[in-house]
Write a protein that holds these residues in place. Sequence first.
Motif, short mmCIF file in Angstrom:
data_model
loop_
_atom_site.label_atom_id
_atom_site.label_comp_id
_atom_site.label_asym_id
_atom_site.label_seq_id
_atom_site.Cartn_x
_atom_site.Cartn_y
_atom_site.Cartn_z
N ALA A 1 9.81 7.07 -11.04
CA ALA A 1 9.35 6.72 -9.69
C ALA A 1 8.11 5.82 -9.76
N VAL A 2 7.25 6.08 -10.73
CA VAL A 2 6.06 5.24 -10.91
C VAL A 2 6.48 3.82 -11.26
N GLU A 3 7.41 3.68 -12.19
CA GLU A 3 7.88 2.35 -12.60
C GLU A 3 8.59 1.63 -11.46
N ILE A 4 9.42 2.35 -10.71
CA ILE A 4 10.13 1.74 -9.59
C ILE A 4 9.15 1.28 -8.52
N LEU B 1 2.92 10.21 -9.67
CA LEU B 1 2.37 10.05 -11.01
C LEU B 1 2.44 11.30 -11.88
N PRO B 2 2.15 12.49 -11.36
CA PRO B 2 2.17 13.68 -12.25
C PRO B 2 3.55 14.13 -12.70
N VAL C 1 0.84 -1.20 0.00
CA VAL C 1 0.00 0.00 0.00
C VAL C 1 0.87 1.26 0.00
N LEU C 2 1.98 1.24 0.74
CA LEU C 2 2.90 2.37 0.75
C LEU C 2 3.49 2.60 -0.65
N CYS C 3 3.90 1.54 -1.31
CA CYS C 3 4.45 1.67 -2.67
C CYS C 3 3.40 2.21 -3.63
N LEU C 4 2.16 1.72 -3.51
CA LEU C 4 1.10 2.19 -4.39
C LEU C 4 0.76 3.65 -4.10
N SER C 5 0.82 4.06 -2.83
CA SER C 5 0.55 5.45 -2.48
C SER C 5 1.64 6.37 -3.02
N ILE C 6 2.89 5.95 -2.90
CA ILE C 6 3.99 6.74 -3.46
C ILE C 6 3.85 6.82 -4.97
N MET C 7 3.42 5.73 -5.58
CA MET C 7 3.24 5.71 -7.02
C MET C 7 2.17 6.73 -7.44
N VAL C 8 1.07 6.79 -6.72
CA VAL C 8 0.02 7.74 -7.04
C VAL C 8 0.51 9.17 -6.82
#
Length: 115
Positions: A29-32, A23-24, A13-20
């Motif tokens: 960072a999104v790919e990582i 995103l802009p 969830v932390l990785c997905l939150s950082i990804m969101v």
Amino acid sequence: MQKASEWLNGLIVLCLSIMVFTLPFSKSAVEICFVIALVLWALKRLLFYKQYAYFMPSLKQVLSDPGLPVYLFVLANLISVFRSASIALSLKGLFFKLLEGVLLYFILAETVNDR
């Protein structure tokens, strides 16, 4: 065991939150974050599911109602690949972008399963 599984869910969830959040402004960072979330999800699946019943939860998730439209969408994209002018470029887009989104959907559906 349950505590470790919850800890891995929290990391995903932390990785997905950082990804969101990134995103802009940061594609890398999104790919990582996606790759880290994918590795953690695969690790969770390998460590915390019984060996003999490994495919049963996956099969249940694949055949569920929300999964069916996703697979129909992938099938429509696969058909469009063969009708494309540049099949090589379309296959690259299919395997690297579309399937990334599909994997992200299933990671999210399995990890964030409560309100």
